[in-house]
Write a protein that holds these residues in place. Structure first.
Motif, PDB file in Angstrom:
ATOM      1  N   PRO A 391       0.830  -1.211   0.000  1.00 40.72           N
ATOM      2  CA  PRO A 391       0.000   0.000   0.000  1.00 40.72           C
ATOM      3  C   PRO A 391       0.863   1.259   0.000  1.00 40.72           C
ATOM      4  N   PRO A 392       0.258   2.409  -0.276  1.00 41.46           N
ATOM      5  CA  PRO A 392       1.036   3.657  -0.318  1.00 41.46           C
ATOM      6  C   PRO A 392       1.627   4.003   1.039  1.00 41.46           C
ATOM      7  N   GLY A 393       2.811   4.594   1.009  1.00 42.00           N
ATOM      8  CA  GLY A 393       3.408   5.140   2.221  1.00 42.00           C
ATOM      9  C   GLY A 393       4.131   4.170   3.105  1.00 42.00           C
ATOM     10  N   VAL A 394       4.419   2.937   2.627  1.00 41.31           N
ATOM     11  CA  VAL A 394       5.093   1.967   3.496  1.00 41.31           C
ATOM     12  C   VAL A 394       6.596   1.926   3.250  1.00 41.31           C
ATOM     13  N   GLY A 395       7.123   2.739   2.338  1.00 42.54           N
ATOM     14  CA  GLY A 395       8.572   2.828   2.174  1.00 42.54           C
ATOM     15  C   GLY A 395       9.129   2.122   0.962  1.00 42.54           C
ATOM     16  N   LYS A 396       8.311   1.842  -0.052  1.00 44.81           N
ATOM     17  CA  LYS A 396       8.810   1.117  -1.232  1.00 44.81           C
ATOM     18  C   LYS A 396       9.841   1.952  -1.983  1.00 44.81           C
ATOM     19  N   THR A 397       9.521   3.201  -2.243  1.00 42.21           N
ATOM     20  CA  THR A 397      10.435   4.050  -3.002  1.00 42.21           C
ATOM     21  C   THR A 397      11.670   4.417  -2.195  1.00 42.21           C
ATOM     22  N   SER A 398      11.474   4.726  -0.932  1.00 41.36           N
ATOM     23  CA  SER A 398      12.606   5.171  -0.124  1.00 41.36           C
ATOM     24  C   SER A 398      13.609   4.047   0.119  1.00 41.36           C
ATOM     25  N   ILE A 399      13.142   2.797   0.222  1.00 44.08           N
ATOM     26  CA  ILE A 399      14.105   1.719   0.461  1.00 44.08           C
ATOM     27  C   ILE A 399      14.938   1.455  -0.794  1.00 44.08           C
ATOM     28  N   ASP A 561       2.819   8.826  24.607  1.00 46.86           N
ATOM     29  CA  ASP A 561       1.359   8.819  24.520  1.00 46.86           C
ATOM     30  C   ASP A 561       0.864   9.806  23.460  1.00 46.86           C
ATOM     31  N   ALA A 562       1.567  10.934  23.314  1.00 47.44           N
ATOM     32  CA  ALA A 562       1.159  11.907  22.296  1.00 47.44           C
ATOM     33  C   ALA A 562       1.338  11.339  20.895  1.00 47.44           C
ATOM     34  N   VAL A 563       2.457  10.654  20.683  1.00 47.21           N
ATOM     35  CA  VAL A 563       2.683  10.044  19.379  1.00 47.21           C
ATOM     36  C   VAL A 563       1.619   8.987  19.096  1.00 47.21           C
ATOM     37  N   MET A 564       1.302   8.157  20.096  1.00 50.81           N
ATOM     38  CA  MET A 564       0.282   7.130  19.901  1.00 50.81           C
ATOM     39  C   MET A 564      -1.091   7.755  19.669  1.00 50.81           C
ATOM     40  N   GLU A 565      -1.340   8.912  20.276  1.00 47.12           N
ATOM     41  CA  GLU A 565      -2.609   9.605  20.062  1.00 47.12           C
ATOM     42  C   GLU A 565      -2.744  10.021  18.596  1.00 47.12           C
ATOM     43  N   VAL A 566      -1.673  10.541  18.017  1.00 46.35           N
ATOM     44  CA  VAL A 566      -1.714  10.929  16.604  1.00 46.35           C
ATOM     45  C   VAL A 566      -1.885   9.699  15.720  1.00 46.35           C
ATOM     46  N   VAL A 567      -1.200   8.632  16.073  1.00 50.70           N
ATOM     47  CA  VAL A 567      -1.269   7.413  15.252  1.00 50.70           C
ATOM     48  C   VAL A 567      -2.672   6.840  15.245  1.00 50.70           C
ATOM     49  N   SER A 568      -3.296   6.738  16.407  1.00 55.05           N
ATOM     50  CA  SER A 568      -4.564   6.002  16.508  1.00 55.05           C
ATOM     51  C   SER A 568      -5.786   6.871  16.263  1.00 55.05           C
ATOM     52  N   ARG A 569      -5.720   8.177  16.552  1.00 54.78           N
ATOM     53  CA  ARG A 569      -6.926   8.999  16.490  1.00 54.78           C
ATOM     54  C   ARG A 569      -6.947   9.981  15.323  1.00 54.78           C
ATOM     55  N   TYR A 570      -5.799  10.177  14.639  1.00 56.79           N
ATOM     56  CA  TYR A 570      -5.762  11.187  13.576  1.00 56.79           C
ATOM     57  C   TYR A 570      -5.280  10.630  12.233  1.00 56.79           C
ATOM     58  N   THR A 571      -4.926   9.361  12.178  1.00 57.27           N
ATOM     59  CA  THR A 571      -4.499   8.763  10.912  1.00 57.27           C
ATOM     60  C   THR A 571      -5.135   7.393  10.759  1.00 57.27           C
ATOM     61  N   ARG A 572      -5.326   7.020   9.507  1.00 57.49           N
ATOM     62  CA  ARG A 572      -5.817   5.675   9.190  1.00 57.49           C
ATOM     63  C   ARG A 572      -5.189   5.279   7.859  1.00 57.49           C
ATOM     64  N   GLU A 573      -4.127   4.549   7.909  1.00 58.34           N
ATOM     65  CA  GLU A 573      -3.381   4.202   6.709  1.00 58.34           C
ATOM     66  C   GLU A 573      -2.456   3.042   7.032  1.00 58.34           C
ATOM     67  N   SER A 574      -1.964   2.407   5.963  1.00 54.93           N
ATOM     68  CA  SER A 574      -0.966   1.354   6.149  1.00 54.93           C
ATOM     69  C   SER A 574       0.426   1.936   6.307  1.00 54.93           C
ATOM     70  N   GLY A 575       0.690   3.060   5.616  1.00 53.06           N
ATOM     71  CA  GLY A 575       1.999   3.692   5.667  1.00 53.06           C
ATOM     72  C   GLY A 575       2.056   4.787   6.720  1.00 53.06           C
ATOM     73  N   VAL A 576       2.940   5.743   6.480  1.00 50.92           N
ATOM     74  CA  VAL A 576       3.151   6.791   7.482  1.00 50.92           C
ATOM     75  C   VAL A 576       3.111   8.183   6.867  1.00 50.92           C
ATOM     76  N   ARG A 577       2.622   8.332   5.635  1.00 53.09           N
ATOM     77  CA  ARG A 577       2.601   9.658   5.028  1.00 53.09           C
ATOM     78  C   ARG A 577       1.663  10.592   5.780  1.00 53.09           C
ATOM     79  N   GLN A 578       0.429  10.144   6.015  1.00 49.16           N
ATOM     80  CA  GLN A 578      -0.519  10.981   6.730  1.00 49.16           C
ATOM     81  C   GLN A 578      -0.047  11.249   8.150  1.00 49.16           C
TER      82      GLN A 578
END
Length: 852
Positions: A391-399, A561-578
């Motif tokens: 899926p998009p944003g998982v690091g295919k191009t960067s690796i 906890d702040a980082v996990m808050e952003v991960v779980s409540r403000y993003t929904r994706e397989s990668g990390v772009r959002q």
């Protein structure tokens, strides 16, 4: 006065692309059968015809395709031939067609003369000035067209009547049929003169503009000829002085090409083109095309290579520095490097012992090696072509960039998304204007070496058009058995791509043509877990966004906890772009407040995250809080990752047999009405039908009471009705929900299930197991039910996820129901039937909630 008193019936002469005016004699070519018959009928009579223009260019026009206004004309001299007749037609007066008739094999018209409206006073100064100005402008137009002055005077002096003069000028100026027809239908003499004057003046202005353009073109051509003459003189002077720039350029180009170690075919082509360039002039178009081609050849890396860094610890360190996780991908890259390292050692040993490594390394008679260095490069070049799928944003191009850095190679990238032209891959032939090589050759020129890491990005987004199929053009590029002689249409000579390390990326495997996919080795990139995303954010994203926002890491810190808050409540994706965008939004808001001189809390907590980013953007599903009847937890997969969904089922009894008739026995269903809602696709609908049939056929074993059968309505609903859903993997969840609703047994809330079912109750394997399990883990499910054939896929899960979950691998639906339905077990299974369960009433709308 009777308007029909002066009418007469005349043969019709349809005119294509022309209009005749009264007083003019015009030659006409006649060839259509109907028109010839009309001419014959007119000759037998008084020689008059009704000449009228056609609205279009029809071969045999119908009455509705003719104008109503025309001219009564007399046939003069006529000459007959094999293809028709040539005649002179003299217009006499305007007329109007009252009626058309085609009964005699040709068109006839009942016509009535149309009287012109003369000015009230011919001696009126305004009218006289208009008439005089029209004559003068008409004379000017004739002179600009090159007509002799005496001919103009002779023609114009013969007409003194203003009406006839307007018709004369209208007949000879260049106008469209519609414009001439408008002049013919203009009965007012003064109005007609005014319109003719405007049209004449317009044509005079057009001729003036043409003369001006012509003079400018001639002037420019003269300047160019003069410049060319002066340049030729300059070249002659420079040649005499021994200072010929063109000669020096040719010498430099020839020397540059001579220094290249070209294959025999390329050397022959280069020598042939050099000869053509020397024979052609420097300023000729052909010479410029040849020079551009030779410059491309000279700038390509025919034998320039970069040395590979085969230090495995260094490569492992580089990959770990750039990417978190992706262990399978890193292992595959390190395996690739290990193979190349062992090949290099073997070749070095052969050189020490025999000195014939260049012969032993590559057994290829068509491309003999020149030295041990080339033999080593060729032997090490043979390797797989990797395809990164995920899926998009998982690091295919960067690796891919990290691989190039680990190897010490150049990195080039070609974005193939939306490419629809084969020439983008193979280039254009030199016969086309603006031709240039394809993206492969262009990228190699940019890299400057013949063994770069070449990323073909988004190969699943290639298109197909009338200009060819670029995916088919890639077949030669990505085939190790063929790409050593890749021929670009522009170069027209083979170029060796065997030493290029090609890496392709794609999001969807099914969008890649099978022949192209067969040439590549697939490396799967799965989505990150929330823990992995949090680690990536802390290690890479947060420091990078803090630096890009102009802040220091000492000024701003993010708690875990702040980082996990952003991960779980403000993003929904397989990668990390959002995720990176949201982190960047936080740091930018802090930077703005710091720049404004405000006092800002530098430690970012979950509360500060909600203050800065607002309400949460993502509301993921969570496991139920209680076991419910008719509600099963399924799992699904999207390119953004996996998640859970709830499958709801309800049973309602329809008007069936009366109470005196008793209940319907097992095997008698009556009329079953199956309702499916939630935007389900065809495959999911089939799964629901299969589950309903299985429940009917196994009602005794499933402890479904007879009073729940008969004529019933089974309603299956999957929430989030605005989102289309399809796929076979919801079969187990649908069967569990339907059987739960029919038997009254609740479904365990902590079990997430997936699997395709058959009418016999078999549970078949499905795809996307890792993403689905990760989604269920995030939702709080602790038990996972998967098909037995998918048991090996569980090895792809992170160790911490495997430790936190309990997995149940089943082969049949009976095994699945033993796990998914809350106790007690079925009578046909391992326990007594319905001990302690809550029964539903016949309406099917009793309380569905059962305490855990």
């Amino acid at each position: 006065m009777n308007p029909l008193a002066n009418t007469q019936s005349l043969p019709v002469l349809p005119l294509r692309g022309m209009v005749i005016f009264p007083g003019l004699t015009v030659p006409i070519a006649v060839g259509r059968p109907g028109t010839l018959r009309a001419i014959e009928a007119a000759i037998k009579g008084d020689g008059l015809v009704f000449a009228v223009a056609q609205r279009d260019l029809a071969e045999e026009p119908a009455p509705e395709q003719l104008y109503a206004n025309g001219v009564i004309a007399r046939i003069g001299q006529i000459q007959r031939g094999l293809g028709g007749a040539q005649l002179l037609l003299q217009g006499e007066e305007r007329a109007y067609a009252l009626h058309y008739d085609a009964s005699e094999g040709f068109l006839k018209a009942t016509t009535s003369p149309v009287a012109e409206m003369q000015p009230l006073n011919l001696n009126d100064p305004a009218f006289a000035a208009l008439y005089r100005e029209t004559r003068e402008r008409a004379m000017e137009l004739g002179e600009r067209r090159g007509l002799p002055e005496e001919v103009l005077h002779q023609v114009m002096d013969s007409v003194t009547d203003p009406a006839r003069f307007a018709d004369l000028v209208a007949g000879y100026i260049e106008l469209s049929v519609e414009e001439k027809q408008n002049l013919l239908e203009t009965l007012g003499v003064e109005d007609r003169l005014r319109r003719v004057l405007i049209l004449v003046q317009r044509q005079i202005g057009m001729l003036e503009a043409q003369d001006q353009i012509k003079s400018q073109v001639q002037s420019e051509l003269g300047e160019r000829q003069k410049e060319m003459y002066l340049r030729e003189q300059m070249k002659a002077i420079q040649k005499e002085l021994g200072d010929d720039d063109q000669s020096r350029e040719m010498k430099d180009l020839r020397a540059k090409l001579a220094a290249l170690e070209l294959p025999a075919d390329a050397r022959a082509e280069v020598e042939r083109e050099l000869g053509r360039l020397e024979r052609s002039g420097r300023e000729s178009m052909e010479g410029q095309v040849i020079r551009t081609y030779l410059e491309w050849v000279a700038e390509l890396p025919w034998n320039t290579r970069s040395d590979d860094d085969l230090d495995l610890p260094h490569a492992s360190k580089v990959l770990d520095e750039d990417h978190y996780g992706l262990e399978d991908v890193k292992d595959r890259v390190l395996e690739f490097l290990a193979v190349r390292q062992l090949n290099a050692r073997r070749l070095a040993k052969e050189v020490e012992t025999t000195g014939e490594a260049q012969i032993r390394a590559v057994e290829d008679e068509e491309r003999p090696v020149k030295d041990a260095s080339e033999a080593k490069a060729r032997a090490m070049a043979r390797g797989p072509i990797l395809l990164f799928i995920g899926p998009p944003g998982v690091g295919k191009t960067s690796i891919a960039k990290s691989i190039a850095r680990a190897l010490g190679r150049k990195y080039v990238r070609a974005a193939l998304g939306g490419v629809r032209d084969e020439a983008d891959i193979r280039g254009h032939r030199r016969t086309y204007v603006g031709a240039m090589p394809g993206r492969i050759i262009q990228a190699l020129k940019h890299a400057g070496t013949k063994n770069p890491v070449f990323l073909l990005d988004e190969v699943d987004k290639l298109g197909v058009s009338h200009q060819g199929d670029p995916a088919s053009a890639l077949l030669e590029v990505l085939d190790p058995a063929q790409n050593d002689s890749f021929t670009d249409h522009y170069l027209n000579v083979p170029f060796d791509l065997s030493e290029v390390l090609f890496i392709a990326t794609a999001n969807f495997l099914q969008n890649i043509p099978a022949p192209l996919l067969d040439r590549m080795e697939v490396v799967d990139f799965s989505g990150y877990t929330e823990r992995e995303k949090a680690e990536i954010a802390k290690t890479y994203l947060v420091p990078r966004q803090i630096a890009e926002s102009g802040l220091d890491e000492e000024q701003v810190t993010f708690t875990d906890d702040a980082v996990m808050e952003v991960v779980s409540r403000y993003t929904r994706e397989s990668g990390v772009r959002q995720l990176e965008r949201q982190v960047g939004a936080v740091t930018r808001k802090l930077a703005r407040r710091i720049a404004a001189g405000e006092t800002v809390e530098r430690t970012i907590t979950p509360t500060r995250i909600r203050e800065l980013l607002g309400r949460p953007r993502v509301h993921p599903e969570h496991a139920g809080t209680a076991n419910e009847v008719g509600v099963a937890t399924g799992m699904y997969y999207t390119p953004s990752g996996g998640d859970i969904m709830f499958v709801e089922a309800a049973i309602r009894k329809l008007h069936g047999p009366s109470a005196s008739e008793g209940t319907v026995p097992y095997g008698g269903w009556g009329n079953v009405n199956l309702i499916l809602t939630g935007q389900l696709g065809d495959v999911m609908k089939e799964s629901a039908r299969a589950a309903t049939t299985y429940a009917a056929n196994h009602a005794p074993e499933l402890d479904i009471p007879p009073d729940r059968l008969g004529s019933i309505e089974v309603h299956v609903h999957v929430p989030a009705g605005a989102i289309p859903k399809d796929g076979p993997s919801a079969g187990v969840a649908m069967a569990t929900a339907i059987i739960s609703a029919m038997s009254g047994r609740p479904v365990r809330r902590d079990v997430a299930m997936t699997g395709e079912i058959t009418l016999r109750g078999r549970v078949l394997p499905i795809g996307g197991v890792k993403e689905k399990v990760l989604g269920a883990h995030r939702a709080g499910c602790t038990h996972i039910l998967v098909p037995k054939d998918n048991e090996a896929d569980l090895d792809d899960l992170p160790e911490d996820v495997r430790q936190a979950l309990t997995f149940h691998c089943v082969s049949t639906l009976d095994e699945a129901l033993e796990i998914t339905l809350a106790t007690p077990a079925f009578s046909g299974g391992a326990g007594k039937a319905f001990e302690g369960r809550t029964r539903l009433d016949d309406s099917g709308f009793a309380d569905r909630r059962v305490a855990v």
